[in-house]
Design an enzyme around this catalytic site. Structure first.
Site, PDB file in Angstrom:
ATOM      1  N   ASN A 269      -9.212   4.147  -2.068  1.00 23.61           N
ATOM      2  CA  ASN A 269      -9.672   5.216  -1.185  1.00 23.61           C
ATOM      3  C   ASN A 269      -8.800   6.469  -1.226  1.00 23.61           C
ATOM      4  OD1 ASN A 269     -11.971   3.857  -0.316  1.00 23.61           O
ATOM      5  ND2 ASN A 269     -10.831   2.774   1.262  1.00 23.61           N
TER       6      ASN A 269
ATOM      7  N   ASN B 295      -6.511   7.193   3.155  1.00 21.82           N
ATOM      8  CA  ASN B 295      -7.901   7.543   2.868  1.00 21.82           C
ATOM      9  C   ASN B 295      -8.181   9.041   2.924  1.00 21.82           C
ATOM     10  OD1 ASN B 295      -8.097   4.793   2.824  1.00 21.82           O
ATOM     11  ND2 ASN B 295      -9.453   4.626   4.578  1.00 21.82           N
TER      12      ASN B 295
ATOM     13  N   ASP C 184      -0.514   2.412  -5.560  1.00 22.80           N
ATOM     14  CA  ASP C 184      -0.600   0.961  -5.734  1.00 22.80           C
ATOM     15  C   ASP C 184      -1.915   0.585  -6.416  1.00 22.80           C
ATOM     16  OD1 ASP C 184      -1.692   1.894  -3.103  1.00 22.80           O
ATOM     17  OD2 ASP C 184      -2.470  -0.150  -3.051  1.00 22.80           O
TER      18      ASP C 184
ATOM     19  N   HIS D 151       0.821  -1.205   0.000  1.00 21.53           N
ATOM     20  CA  HIS D 151       0.000   0.000   0.000  1.00 21.53           C
ATOM     21  C   HIS D 151       0.858   1.260   0.000  1.00 21.53           C
ATOM     22  CE1 HIS D 151      -4.098   1.159  -0.171  1.00 21.53           C
ATOM     23  NE2 HIS D 151      -4.288   1.496   1.089  1.00 21.53           N
TER      24      HIS D 151
END
Length: 185
Positions: free
Chosen positions: A112, A66, A91, A19
């Site tokens: 997100n 996010n 990613d 991530h």
């Protein structure tokens, strides 16, 4: 000035995770061009330098993934940058490890961090470098994206990171993003 934003999560527990691919690529670019990412302002860590006569700002939001737009939107306004001068690296589970895909607009595709950017920039028309992380086969999506690349995946990820840096260098050099899509996709 060009702004290159890498998406990721802050904190040492996330270093090297799938991530944090955006952070990894931006750090690789920074190392190659000797740009220090130590300035902190507007919920972001960033640094700038000049490459071939073009000023470049590298950004890593200090928000969690996010909420990435919460950092990027105000920076864009503060430095009076146009969307054409922005590229976001992140990613993408829908691409195999080792592949990259450049796009100059589009939906968040369930990501997100990109949803947050679209909300704060009030448009989906901004340049992106999507870096493949592959999709989990047995583990949960959360465990997979917060996990590190396997020994087998690492060489392919390193290749994708190098290709991403090359694409970003072409972007900084003033090459039209749609032409870069044709070259790197």
């Amino acid at each position: 000035m060009k702004m290159i934003v890498g998406l990721g999560n802050i904190g040492p527990q996330y270093d090297g995770t799938r991530h944090n691919t955006g952070f990894s690529v931006v750090n690789k670019f920074a190392e190659k061009h000797d740009i220090d990412l130590s300035t902190r302002k507007m919920e972001a860590k960033f640094g700038s330098g000049v490459i071939d006569g073009e000023k470049v700002m590298l950004v890593e939001p200090l928000t969690f993934m996010n909420e990435s737009g919460r950092a990027v939107g105000p920076l864009m306004k503060y430095f009076k940058l146009s969307l054409e001068d922005l590229v976001v690296v992140y990613d993408d589970m829908d691409l195999p490890v080792g592949k990259i895909r450049l796009r100059n607009h589009g939906s968040a595709g369930g990501h997100n961090g990109i949803k947050s950017l679209i909300a704060h920039l009030q448009t989906d028309k901004f340049n992106r470098v999507r870096v493949g992380t592959g999709h989990p086969t047995k583990e949960s999506v959360v465990d997979y994206v917060l996990g590190k690349f396997t020994t087998e995946q690492k060489p392919d990820f390193d290749k994708a990171a190098d290709n991403s840096v090359a694409a970003l260098e072409d972007f900084v050099a003033g090459k039209e993003f749609s032409r870069l899509e044709n070259k790197y996709n």
